[in-house]
Design an enzyme around this catalytic site. Structure first.
Site, PDB file in Angstrom:
ATOM      1  N   ASP A 129      38.977  22.009  43.596  1.00 37.38           N
ATOM      2  CA  ASP A 129      38.852  21.552  42.207  1.00 37.38           C
ATOM      3  C   ASP A 129      40.239  21.534  41.577  1.00 37.38           C
ATOM      4  OD1 ASP A 129      37.732  20.712  39.796  1.00 37.38           O
ATOM      5  OD2 ASP A 129      37.159  22.724  39.159  1.00 37.38           O
ATOM      6  N   SER A 130      40.306  20.981  40.375  1.00 43.49           N
ATOM      7  CA  SER A 130      41.570  20.958  39.650  1.00 43.49           C
ATOM      8  C   SER A 130      41.895  22.316  39.044  1.00 43.49           C
ATOM      9  CB  SER A 130      41.519  19.910  38.537  1.00 43.49           C
ATOM     10  OG  SER A 130      40.452  20.197  37.645  1.00 43.49           O
ATOM     11  N   TYR A 154      42.295  16.798  35.608  1.00 41.29           N
ATOM     12  CA  TYR A 154      42.221  15.556  36.364  1.00 41.29           C
ATOM     13  C   TYR A 154      41.703  14.381  35.536  1.00 41.29           C
ATOM     14  CZ  TYR A 154      43.239  17.396  41.047  1.00 41.29           C
ATOM     15  OH  TYR A 154      43.842  17.914  42.155  1.00 41.29           O
ATOM     16  N   GLY A 155      40.925  14.668  34.523  1.00 39.49           N
ATOM     17  CA  GLY A 155      40.317  13.598  33.733  1.00 39.49           C
ATOM     18  C   GLY A 155      41.317  12.724  33.006  1.00 39.49           C
ATOM     19  N   CYS A 168      34.640  18.757  41.896  1.00 38.29           N
ATOM     20  CA  CYS A 168      35.248  18.188  40.695  1.00 38.29           C
ATOM     21  C   CYS A 168      34.676  16.797  40.494  1.00 38.29           C
ATOM     22  CB  CYS A 168      36.768  18.115  40.850  1.00 38.29           C
ATOM     23  SG  CYS A 168      37.622  17.271  39.499  1.00 38.29           S
ATOM     24  N   ASN A 169      34.035  16.579  39.367  1.00 43.20           N
ATOM     25  CA  ASN A 169      33.431  15.281  39.101  1.00 43.20           C
ATOM     26  C   ASN A 169      34.479  14.184  38.987  1.00 43.20           C
ATOM     27  OD1 ASN A 169      30.273  15.562  38.362  1.00 43.20           O
ATOM     28  ND2 ASN A 169      31.346  17.418  37.739  1.00 43.20           N
ATOM     29  N   GLU A 188      39.012  27.445  31.182  1.00 44.67           N
ATOM     30  CA  GLU A 188      40.126  28.114  31.848  1.00 44.67           C
ATOM     31  C   GLU A 188      40.516  29.388  31.095  1.00 44.67           C
ATOM     32  OE1 GLU A 188      42.192  27.258  34.614  1.00 44.67           O
ATOM     33  OE2 GLU A 188      40.746  25.708  35.218  1.00 44.67           O
ATOM     34  N   CYS A 223      31.126  18.145  34.327  1.00 47.42           N
ATOM     35  CA  CYS A 223      32.396  18.694  34.788  1.00 47.42           C
ATOM     36  C   CYS A 223      32.102  20.098  35.261  1.00 47.42           C
ATOM     37  CB  CYS A 223      33.429  18.707  33.657  1.00 47.42           C
ATOM     38  SG  CYS A 223      34.961  19.597  34.062  1.00 47.42           S
ATOM     39  N   HIS A 232      33.790  22.649  35.277  1.00 50.38           N
ATOM     40  CA  HIS A 232      34.283  23.689  34.381  1.00 50.38           C
ATOM     41  C   HIS A 232      33.217  24.121  33.369  1.00 50.38           C
ATOM     42  CE1 HIS A 232      38.409  22.834  35.730  1.00 50.38           C
ATOM     43  NE2 HIS A 232      38.771  23.929  35.109  1.00 50.38           N
TER      44      HIS A 232
END
Length: 266
Positions: A9-10, A41-42, A73-74, A151, A183, A185
């Site tokens: 994932d990011s 990443y988005g 990660c979408n 995060e 997402c 997250h």
């Protein structure tokens, strides 16, 4: 022998997927690679995202001797899966927004997708909606700020409740009854989200479906003692709070990864 599972994932969002997979396959060895140097990443250019992710994941597959890759990660999954599968000879599992089950679950046929701007605006997402939710009203909400709030939580910093409520207010005002967390997250903030929306809004993510898919692709035994877990990050260091969180999640180390596992950890 235990399987080696690489989850990518990011940032720390993919831990929500890893947790679901680990519950089903506790005996596997888990390598969690998060590209926090390029978070979120988005907001990245599509070609930069594809090239960077394919290179990084391919290197990690070799270093970790991975048997399967989960792109948790979408934003990445909607773009990189074809190129990544062309490069690898092991199964690759991607994450897509849970539009199909949400359309079935929604009582009023009014659902929402909360994801990063990249995921919200991609044709891939539009195709999912047209294929599986054509009989529903689907409102789309894009947020990168919510990624940073997740995060913060994982780094053991306070979540800014005012910022969170500002992001969520238009969603609540829409009157939807089902919200897809598009997402990885965002499930980290599930408690905060559910508290704000109340029980009238059902929150849905893809973690259990991804876990089931991984189980179906693995050819090794699911039983046995719990395997090892190692976290890999692309920045030179991570915060002490995040390091403590990763340890609490069962990771024995958090190591810098730039194509090799030989560098010292944080």
């Amino acid at each position: 022998m235990s399987a080696n599972i690489l989850v990518f994932d990011s940032g720390v969002g993919g831990l929500s997927i890893l947790a679901a997979v680990r519950e089903q396959v506790p005996s596997a060895n888990y390598y969690y690679l998060f590209d926090n140097a390029r978070l979120p990443y988005g907001e990245l250019d599509e070609q930069e995202l594809i090239q960077g992710c394919v290179t990084l994941i391919s290197q990690a597959v070799v270093q970790c001797q991975a048997d399967i890759v989960v792109v948790a990660c979408n934003s990445a999954s909607t773009l990189i899966l074809p190129a990544l599968r062309d490069c690898l000879r092991i199964p690759v599992v991607g994450v897509v927004p849970a539009i199909k089950p949400a359309a079935v679950l929604s009582r009023n046929k009014h659902l929402g997708l909360l994801a990063t701007p990249g995921t919200v605006n991609r044709q891939y997402t539009q195709d999912l909606i047209e294929q599986f939710a054509s009989d529903c009203r689907v409102d789309r909400f894009g947020s990168s700020e919510l990624v940073y709030l997740a995060e913060d939580k994982m780094a053991q910093r306070p979540v800014d409740s005012e910022a969170l409520h500002n992001i969520l207010a238009p969603i609540k005002a829409s009157g939807l009854d089902t919200l897809v967390l598009g997402c990885t997250h965002f499930p980290i903030l599930r408690e905060e989200l559910q508290s704000y929306f109340g029980e009238a809004v059902h929150l849905l993510d893809s973690s259990n479906a991804i876990a089931a898919r991984v189980v179906s692709l693995l050819e090794t035994s699911m039983s046995g003692e719990r395997g090892k877990s190692q976290a890999l990050h692309t920045t030179n260091t991570i915060s002490e709070g995040l390091r403590k969180t990763l340890a609490a999640w069962g990771f024995r180390s958090a190591t810098v990864f730039n194509g090799s596992l030989s560098k010292s950890g944080s």
